[in-house]
Design an enzyme around this catalytic site. Structure first.
Site, PDB file in Angstrom:
ATOM      1  N   HIS A 220      -0.442 -10.791  -5.569  1.00 38.68           N
ATOM      2  CA  HIS A 220       0.941 -10.424  -5.279  1.00 38.68           C
ATOM      3  C   HIS A 220       1.941 -11.354  -5.968  1.00 38.68           C
ATOM      4  O   HIS A 220       2.937 -10.898  -6.534  1.00 38.68           O
ATOM      5  CB  HIS A 220       1.178 -10.433  -3.766  1.00 38.68           C
TER       6      HIS A 220
ATOM      7  N   ASP B 290      -2.927  -2.666  -5.370  1.00 30.58           N
ATOM      8  CA  ASP B 290      -1.899  -3.652  -5.030  1.00 30.58           C
ATOM      9  C   ASP B 290      -0.922  -3.868  -6.182  1.00 30.58           C
ATOM     10  O   ASP B 290       0.299  -3.974  -5.970  1.00 30.58           O
ATOM     11  CB  ASP B 290      -2.552  -4.989  -4.681  1.00 30.58           C
TER      12      ASP B 290
ATOM     13  N   HIS C  24       0.823  -1.210   0.000  1.00 30.69           N
ATOM     14  CA  HIS C  24       0.000   0.000   0.000  1.00 30.69           C
ATOM     15  C   HIS C  24       0.861   1.266   0.000  1.00 30.69           C
ATOM     16  O   HIS C  24       0.563   2.226  -0.710  1.00 30.69           O
ATOM     17  CB  HIS C  24      -0.958  -0.004   1.186  1.00 30.69           C
TER      18      HIS C  24
ATOM     19  N   HIS D 283      -9.000  -1.953  -5.707  1.00 29.05           N
ATOM     20  CA  HIS D 283      -7.947  -2.300  -4.745  1.00 29.05           C
ATOM     21  C   HIS D 283      -6.924  -3.244  -5.369  1.00 29.05           C
ATOM     22  O   HIS D 283      -5.725  -3.163  -5.054  1.00 29.05           O
ATOM     23  CB  HIS D 283      -8.523  -2.921  -3.481  1.00 29.05           C
TER      24      HIS D 283
END
Length: 315
Positions: A268, A245, A83, A241
């Site tokens: 991720h 990321d 973040h 969001h």
């Protein structure tokens, strides 16, 4: 904002909170940093009393399960960096030293907005050095089951196209594309919060995750609706969001990217994985400098200035 010079912060600024996974209190201070330093994390509060400097680079990533971790547990690590990295990349900050007294970044409200506000309070300063980018020259793509992530060349800027597809009827399938700039980042991405399924909470707890998660910092997704009484900040907050990321993870390239990023059911691991694929072959990319230098420089020529060898291990 001038785009031909590197940037840093005008002043230091501190924030505190708890880690979303550890639940432990932590304080960070964002410091100005010299040109060409990039983003580094100074891990303090180690049991042995030794501080550790960790470069924010994909080669230093040690875990990508539910968050992005750089460094290692034995000698020092920092978790959930995505973040803050997203806010720095989104606002065009090239150089910053992040001092942190614990092993996990504070989750704050679950978005990048508190970091954006902190950066605004500190102010942005220009460095006496030309801005540099990683220019994608050839397409690279990775696939894991039905998921994929890819980087492709474009003439200018950085474009993201992210698609999610969840079994949950509350989230479902959603796709958003955007050209990244500080203005679009502030308006469309910074406020999008992290989210999780209520049905997965006990499993996460048993695995040591989400111990600090609450309705104050996470969008909780039930079987038929969002549990948070205030609802969503955006109708498509979930995919926004995921873009947030992705921006944070791709900032681990070490320099801003000139290229187009596309992902489907990514996360991720996929975000970091596509960077590994990009850097696996030097024919895939080139380091370029701002136009006012009137030259384009190869990676070999800039290697010493970028600290390429140092990126292979923590500093």
């Amino acid at each position: 904002m001038r785009t031909n010079q590197q940037t840093t912060l005008k002043a230091s600024i501190s924030l505190s909170g708890i880690g979303v996974h550890s639940g432990n209190p932590v304080e960070i201070t964002l410091h100005p940093a010299p040109a060409n330093d990039g983003i580094c994390f100074l891990r303090t509060g180690m049991p042995n009393g030794n501080d550790r400097l960790i470069k924010a680079h994909h080669a230093c990533v040690s875990a990508t399960e539910l968050c992005t971790v750089i460094g290692d547990v034995e000698s020092g690590a920092v978790a959930t960096i995505e973040h803050l990295m997203s806010a720095l990349f989104g606002l065009g900050i090239d150089n910053c030293l992040v001092e942190i007294d614990g092993p996990e970044m504070p989750i704050l409200d679950g978005s990048a907005l508190p970091f954006v506000r902190a950066i605004d309070t500190a102010g942005i300063a220009y460095c006496a050095a030309p801005k540099r980018w990683i220019k994608v020259l050839r397409p690279v793509r990775i696939e894991v089951d039905r998921a994929f992530a890819e980087l492709r060349p474009i003439d200018r800027g950085f474009r993201l196209d992210v698609e999610i597809d969840f079994e949950s009827p509350v989230i479902g399938r959603s796709r958003k594309a955007m050209d990244l700039s500080p203005a679009t980042y502030r308006r469309e991405i910074a406020g999008a919060r992290t989210f999780g399924m209520m049905k997965d909470v006990e499993r996460y707890w048993k695995a040591g995750f989400a111990l600090g998660a609450s309705l104050e910092n996470t969008v909780a997704v039930g079987e038929t609706d969002v549990v948070n009484p205030e609802g969503l900040r955006f109708a498509d907050e979930f995919v926004r969001h995921k873009i947030l990321d992705a921006i944070g993870d791709l900032a681990l390239a070490g320099l801003p990217i000139q290229g187009a990023y596309r992902s489907y059911c990514g996360g991720h691991r996929m975000n970091v994985g596509v960077l590994t694929a990009l850097f696996a072959d030097r024919a895939n990319y080139r380091i370029i400098e701002a136009q006012n230098t009137r030259r384009e420089t190869s990676l070999v020529e800039l290697g010493a200035g970028l600290g390429i060898a140092a990126f292979a291990a923590d500093l």
